[in-house]
Design a protein around this motif. Sequence first.
Motif, short mmCIF file in Angstrom:
data_model
loop_
_atom_site.label_atom_id
_atom_site.label_comp_id
_atom_site.label_asym_id
_atom_site.label_seq_id
_atom_site.Cartn_x
_atom_site.Cartn_y
_atom_site.Cartn_z
N THR A 382 0.85 -1.19 0.00
CA THR A 382 0.00 0.00 0.00
C THR A 382 0.89 1.24 0.00
O THR A 382 2.08 1.18 0.34
N LEU A 383 0.30 2.37 -0.35
CA LEU A 383 1.07 3.62 -0.34
C LEU A 383 1.53 3.97 1.06
O LEU A 383 2.62 4.53 1.25
N ALA A 459 9.14 2.96 -12.22
CA ALA A 459 9.67 2.05 -11.21
C ALA A 459 10.00 0.69 -11.82
O ALA A 459 9.37 0.27 -12.80
N VAL A 460 10.98 0.03 -11.24
CA VAL A 460 11.43 -1.29 -11.66
C VAL A 460 11.38 -2.21 -10.44
O VAL A 460 11.88 -1.84 -9.37
N ALA A 461 10.79 -3.39 -10.60
CA ALA A 461 10.69 -4.33 -9.48
C ALA A 461 11.24 -5.69 -9.88
O ALA A 461 11.12 -6.11 -11.04
N ILE A 481 6.04 2.60 -7.79
CA ILE A 481 6.71 1.59 -6.96
C ILE A 481 5.69 0.56 -6.48
O ILE A 481 5.93 -0.66 -6.54
N MET A 482 4.54 1.01 -6.00
CA MET A 482 3.50 0.11 -5.53
C MET A 482 2.99 -0.77 -6.68
O MET A 482 2.84 -1.99 -6.51
N LEU A 483 2.73 -0.19 -7.84
CA LEU A 483 2.19 -0.94 -8.98
C LEU A 483 3.17 -2.00 -9.46
O LEU A 483 2.78 -3.16 -9.68
N ASN A 486 3.50 -4.84 -6.77
CA ASN A 486 2.32 -5.70 -6.65
C ASN A 486 2.17 -6.64 -7.84
O ASN A 486 1.60 -7.74 -7.70
N GLN A 487 2.66 -6.24 -9.01
CA GLN A 487 2.61 -7.15 -10.16
C GLN A 487 3.51 -8.35 -9.92
O GLN A 487 3.16 -9.49 -10.23
N VAL A 488 4.69 -8.13 -9.34
CA VAL A 488 5.59 -9.24 -9.03
C VAL A 488 4.96 -10.16 -7.99
O VAL A 488 5.06 -11.39 -8.09
N ILE A 489 4.31 -9.58 -7.00
CA ILE A 489 3.61 -10.39 -5.99
C ILE A 489 2.54 -11.24 -6.65
O ILE A 489 2.40 -12.44 -6.37
N GLN A 490 1.78 -10.65 -7.56
CA GLN A 490 0.71 -11.37 -8.25
C GLN A 490 1.27 -12.52 -9.08
O GLN A 490 0.66 -13.60 -9.17
N ASP A 491 2.44 -12.30 -9.70
CA ASP A 491 3.07 -13.34 -10.54
C ASP A 491 3.78 -14.41 -9.72
O ASP A 491 4.31 -15.36 -10.29
#
Length: 580
Positions: A382-383, A459-461, A481-483, A486-491
């Motif tokens: 979260t922010l 941002a890069v994750a 950064i959040m977006l 969270n995509q890496v978490i989802q994957d």
Amino acid sequence: MTDWLKSQIDAASGKKKAEFVLKNASIVNVFTESIEHGDIAIDGERIVGIGTYEGETEQDLDNAYVCPGLIDGHVHLESSMVSPVEFERAVLPHGTTAVITDPHEIANVAGIIGIKYMMESAELLDMDVYFMLPSCVPSTVLDESGAQLEAEDLKPLYERKEVLGLAEMMNSYGVIQGQENYLKKLFDAHSQNRVIDGHAPFLSGHSLNAYVTAGIMSDHECSDADEAKEKLARGQWIMIRQGTAAKNMDALLSLFQSPYYQRAMLVTDDSHPGDLIRNGHMDALIRYAVQQGADPIRAIRMATLNPAQYFGLKGTGAVAPGYQADLIVFEDFQKFSVHAVYKAGKKVAAQGLFLGKKKTEKNWPQDIQNQVFHSFHTTPITLNDLMLKGHGTQQRIIDLIKRELITKERIAEWNQQPGFAPGVDVKRDIVKLVILERHKNTKHLGIGFLGNYGLKKGAVATSIGHDSHNLVIAGTNDSDIMLAGNQVIQDEGGLSIAVDGKLIAHLALPIAGLMADEPVEYVEQKLEEMKAYLKTLGISQDIDAFMTLAFVSLPVIPKLRLTTYGVVDVEAQKVVDVLF
């Protein structure tokens, strides 16, 4: 029982035809450092003779060069970002017939189960895969990983024939201070008469003496020739590293001279799929060394005989009677372009193409499914999580150094620009850095600042964050950064890029958050597209955006790192303030 040996002796003596003969070869002799001209007789999986021979099957090489199959003496297979099956498909056509791997990346995620996955995957392969047992999981107490391996966890694995010893002992501080948990691991390796690898950048003087006294006989972290020569003088072997992120060969070219080259070897450590496909693997290191003026036969020896001798791999690393018929054919030393590869006497690659049988991943048991293929355990960011706590007029920045893993400390005046996260200043090349614990849902999150990365927006994750492999994110604003995170978490692991509130690209790495379950060509193409896009966002041509980012959380390489606990001063081994 002895029929096979008599058959090979008969073939060697010329009493019978060898099964297979490579005729008219220019043979690289790594013992005498010379070129011999003749035939190579092969019977079964071994070379039985050099000279003039007849074979049941023959191939005329028309004076092409033949040298031993190449050996990578220190590599983390997980860092290729593809499964072991796909790694083999990428490197075998480039002449790599054996690797010594340290699976500490996946061990930090999934412990013994992760090592089990790598060992069972290696059983599917044509090339030889040897293992060094991870010595530091986690790397230090200032990091959080998914597992903790003690001496009693590792000891049973020494019973496996493919285990050669204890992998890079990166906590040199713990060894020198005599910490019991590290001494137990060293003792077990000693008692099994196994090799112990080192990892000790800048270690010198009495501290180096203590480290070598502990039985640690190699180092792959030298970025300076004087450091390497001091370690050679104390009996260590030096691994000259030339990977995707760390490229030390230029600084260590003097080690190709006598007497140093006799106790030095070439290694990659970490290589991305793009480098493997476009540039090659160990062949690329030899090619580069020769182009920089190194003696070509010495360079080949440093990727064949030397690692075989250091690791005690009898009967490998040379073209000689009684040695395993692991051979590569090439036209000239300057280009060092591999034309054909033989593994145990069988042709497994030709003209850059893998000829071995297609391998597929196993139907993995439930423990591997649960810990390797479902390794992400954290809730979305979260922010509010990203709010920087503390106050001060100055900020501490982790400054990257081009082509090195070491970092510098920069102290800068605090500055806040509209449109950017507090503390971010793209004009001074400062972006926000975030590390989120992802193994046990502790919600621990470290915040710092990264310099000389080059990113101007977005941002890069990545879930590749050595060695604990928590979620690493660099960015200019909290929303992106959040977006991206969270995509890496989802994957359940992977890489992602977000800009201006939009997800630009992502690559899933569902195998422990480290490796894709896709063909190496797909991973390479996707990765290169993402890197190319990041160049448009300001990332320097000299920086591998993802590989470089992966090392900013490793708290065993000076000077500053960021872990889930905060900014770590590696030399002092303590957390320091970001703002002051």
